[in-house]
Write an enzyme that holds these catalytic residues in place. Structure first.
Site, PDB file in Angstrom:
ATOM      1  N   ASP A 311      -3.083  29.869   3.385  1.00 27.36           N
ATOM      2  CA  ASP A 311      -3.561  30.016   4.753  1.00 27.36           C
ATOM      3  C   ASP A 311      -5.083  29.800   4.780  1.00 27.36           C
ATOM      4  O   ASP A 311      -5.806  30.655   4.316  1.00 27.36           O
ATOM      5  CB  ASP A 311      -3.170  31.367   5.340  1.00 27.36           C
ATOM      6  CG  ASP A 311      -3.399  32.549   4.386  1.00 27.36           C
ATOM      7  OD1 ASP A 311      -3.282  32.388   3.154  1.00 27.36           O
ATOM      8  OD2 ASP A 311      -3.688  33.643   4.902  1.00 27.36           O
ATOM      9  N   GLU A 498     -13.293  33.669  -5.990  1.00 24.42           N
ATOM     10  CA  GLU A 498     -11.921  33.452  -5.524  1.00 24.42           C
ATOM     11  C   GLU A 498     -11.529  31.984  -5.574  1.00 24.42           C
ATOM     12  O   GLU A 498     -10.397  31.627  -5.912  1.00 24.42           O
ATOM     13  CB  GLU A 498     -11.809  33.971  -4.092  1.00 24.42           C
ATOM     14  CG  GLU A 498     -10.473  33.738  -3.421  1.00 24.42           C
ATOM     15  CD  GLU A 498     -10.530  34.010  -1.928  1.00 24.42           C
ATOM     16  OE1 GLU A 498      -9.476  34.303  -1.348  1.00 24.42           O
ATOM     17  OE2 GLU A 498     -11.635  33.920  -1.347  1.00 24.42           O
TER      18      GLU A 498
END
Length: 542
Positions: A311, A498
Site C-alpha cells: 500500500d 524501512e
C-alpha cells in the site's frame, strides 16, 4: 549459491525428518477483552481529531490510550466543544496518553558495525507479553514479539517472516517460537492473523506467510516440533478459502474467486468499507473526490490494498497517478496465490509426515489443491513477455502493463518451470536491477511500492528466487549492491531504514502516507540472512 534449506525454500523443510519426539508447545491464550475501537467508541471526537490535522499521522491518535472510559470522554467532548476558548489539542492531551515510537529512545553506538547494531536492536524492538487493557487498541499477545520500529509499535504479519530470517541467524529460535505461538493463538481466537495486533486491523489479514514461517522454524529445529502448528495452518487456509464451495464460475466472495474455467483462486479483501482509522484523514480527503455511490467500493479497495502489504503501488491502479482508480479487489495476485500454494503444499507434507489416522486422505486433498493452484499460477505467466503477472478475474486478462517484483514469488517457492524461471530472471536483470538492488516497479508514481524504491522483503524473495534457477551470479550481484546500499546508509545515518532508493543512491526513499521509518525489523532480518551467505562475508565485515 545458497545451500541452506532455510534459505532455498520454505517448503523444503518438510523433508527435515528428525527422530525427536513430537512435543506440543506451550499454548498460551490471546486474552479476550472489550478492546478499545477508536473509530467507533468515542463518537464524533474521533473524526473531529483525525480531520483536524493536529496529528499529521492519523495512526498516532488510534494508538493513543484514553485516560478514562471512552464513553465518558465522548460525553465530556460533546459538552465542552462548543464552549468559548475550547482547544481540541488541549482536550486530547488532557484525556489521552499519546504513544511513543518503538525503539525511539535507542541511540546508535558509533563504534558499532552494522551487524552488531542489528543484533543490538533485537531487544530494543522486542515487546514483552501484553497485559489486557480495555482502553488500548492493542490486541494483547501472551508471548514476546518483534515490532518493526518507529510508528509501527505492534506486530505485523508478513513483516514477521522476514524478521524471523534474521532471528534464526542470530540464534533467537525461542523468539521465533514465541511469535509463532502468538500467531497460532490469533488464528484460534480471531479466526485469522490480522494485519497487526490492533483492533482497527481485525477486518483484514496480510500476505499469508504463516506456513513459510512454520517451514523456517522446522528448518531451524525439526519437523516434529513444527507439527504443533499444523492445525493453525489448516485453520488459516480455511479463512482464506471461506465461501469457495458456494461459488459459481465468474463469482467472487470475500477472498475467493471462481474463474470461468471453474478454478478457485484468491484475491485481497477487507470486511469493512469505511476509511481506515489509522489513515483516516488521507482516506476521507480522497474519498470526498469520489462519487458517493462509489465511495464504499473505493474504501474497500484501499483496505484490500493494505491487506496486500503493497500500500500503495501502480500494480493496483488503472491509472498509476490516480489512487481513485484502485482495482485491487478485481485482481488475482500472483504472489498471494503462490503463497497459498506453499501453504497447501506444506500442509499436505506435514499431514503425510505425521501419518495419523485420516492424515493420508487429508494430505492427498491438499496435494490436489496445491497441484491445481500451481497450474493456475503457471497460467499467469505470459510467454511473450517472459514474466508473471496478476490477472483480472472478471475478464481473465493478464495485467501485462504492470510488471513488478511480485513475479519473483513463483521463483522463490520453485513453482516456475525451468524455462520460465530463466526468462523471468533475465527480465529482472535487464529491467529491475539498479545500482542499489532490485527496484519494486519501474513506475515513478509517487507511491512507496513503486520505483525508485527497494524493499528488503522483495530483495530477499528476488535474490533467492533467481538463485533457484541457476542465476547465482545475478543473485550475488544484487546481494552485493543491496548490502552496500544499506551499509552506506547505516554509516551515514546510524539507522536501518524501512525502504531505500535503489536508483539514485544519494537520495532517501520516499512516497507513501508517512515518512520513511527506521528500526527496522525486516531490513535487519534480511541483512543478517544475506550476510550468512559466504560470498557476502567481506561486504558484511566492512
Amino acid at each position: 549459491m545458497m545451500s541452506s534449506c532455510v534459505v532455498r525454500r520454505a517448503s523444503c523443510v518438510v523433508v527435515l525428518l528428525a527422530a525427536a519426539g513430537c512435543r506440543q508447545p506451550d499454548r498460551p491464550t490471546v486474552q479476550q477483552s472489550t478492546s478499545y475501537d477508536p473509530a467507533h467508541d468515542i463518537g464524533s471526537l474521533f473524526a473531529d481529531v483525525q480531520l483536524s490535522g493536529i496529528f499529521p499521522d492519523s495512526k498516532e491518535f488510534v494508538d493513543a490510550r484514553p485516560r478514562a472510559d471512552p464513553r465518558v470522554i465522548a460525553a465530556r467532548y460533546d459538552s465542552a466543544r462548543h464552549t468559548p476558548g475550547f482547544a481540541l489539542r488541549a482536550f486530547v492531551d488532557q484525556n489521552f496518553d499519546l504513544p511513543k515510537p518503538a525503539g525511539g529512545a535507542y541511540h546508535t553506538v558509533q563504534s558499532q558495525g552494522m551487524l552488531a547494531h542489528v543484533n543490538a536492536l533485537w531487544p530494543v524492538l522486542t515487546r514483552h507479553p501484553d497485559s489486557v487493557d480495555a482502553r488500548s487498541s492493542l490486541i494483547p499477545l501472551p508471548n514476546p514479539y518483534i515490532v518493526p520500529g518507529g510508528r509501527f509499535r505492534e506486530v505485523y504479519y508478513w513483516d514477521s517472516y522476514f524478521t524471523m530470517l534474521g532471528l534464526v541467524q542470530s540464534g533467537h529460535i525461542d523468539l521465533v517460537k514465541n511469535m509463532l505461538d502468538n500467531f497460532a493463538e490469533l488464528i484460534n481466537t480471531l479466526g485469522h492473523i490480522p494485519n497487526g495486533n490492533r483492533t482497527y486491523y481485525r477486518t483484514r489479514s496480510q500476505p499469508p506467510y504463516f506456513a513459510a514461517m512454520v517451514g523456517l522454524y522446522a528448518g531451524a529445529t525439526d519437523t516434529n516440533r513444527a507439527l504443533a502448528y499444523l492445525d493453525a495452518m489448516e485453520k488459516e487456509h480455511a479463512f482464506w478459502m471461506e465461501g469457495a464451495g458456494d461459488l459459481k464460475p465468474g463469482q467472487a466472495h470475500r477472498r475467493v474467486v471462481r474463474l470461468a474455467s471453474g478454478v478457485v483462486l484468491n484475491r485481497y479483501w477487507d470486511d469493512s468499507d469505511e476509511p481506515r482509522p489509522e489513515s483516516y484523514r488521507p482516506d476521507v480527503e480522497i474519498g470526498q473526490t469520489v462519487p458517493e455511490s462509489l465511495r464504499a467500493n473505493f474504501y474497500r479497495n484501499v483496505r484490500a490494498t493494505a491487506e496486500s502489504g503493497w500500500d500503495f503501488s501502480s500494480r493496483w491502479l488503472r491509472n498509476p497517478k490516480d489512487l481513485r482508480t484502485l482495482e485491487t479487489i478485481e485482481l488475482i495476485p500472483v504472489d498471494l496465490n503462490t503463497l497459498l500454494y506453499n501453504a497447501e503444499h506444506t500442509i499436505a507434507a506435514f499431514r503425510a509426515f505425521r501419518h495419523r489416522a485420516g492424515d493420508a486422505q487429508v494430505a492427498e486433498r491438499f496435494k490436489g489443491l496445491a497441484s491445481g493452484r500451481r497450474e493456475a499460477v503457471l497460467g499467469m505467466y505470459d510467454p511473450k513477455a517472459g514474466f508473471f503477472f496478476d490477472r483480472r478475474w472478471r475478464t481473465g486478462e493478464l495485467v501485462t502493463d504492470r510488471p513488478s517484483l511480485a513475479a519473483a514469488e513463483p521463483l522463490y517457492f520453485s513453482i516456475a518451470t525451468a524455462e520460465q524461471g530463466l526468462r523471468v530472471a533475465e527480465r529482472l536483470e535487464r529491467e529491475f536491477l539498479k545500482p542499489g538492488g532490485f527496484v519494486t516497479t519501474n513506475f515513478a508514481s509517487g507511491q512507496q511500492w513503486d520505483g525508485p524504491n527497494g524493499w528488503s522483503p522483495l530483495e530477499w524473495l528476488t535474490i533467492v528466487g533467481v538463485g533457484h534457477y541457476g542465476r547465482g551470479e545475478l543473485a550475488a550481484k544484487a546481494e552485493t549492491r543491496w548490502l552496500a546500499l544499506i551499509h552506506r546508509t547505516y554509516q551515514t545515518t546510524g539507522r536501518m531504514m524501512e525502504k531505500y532508493d535503489v536508483v539514485n543512491l544519494s537520495k532517501k526513499a520516499g512516497g507513501g502516507e508517512y515518512p520513511t521509518q527506521d528500526g527496522f525489523g525486516w531490513t535487519n532480518g534480511v541483512a543478517l540472512a544475506l550476510c550468512a551467505v559466504p560470498q557476502q562475508s567481506q561486504v558484511c565485515k566492512n
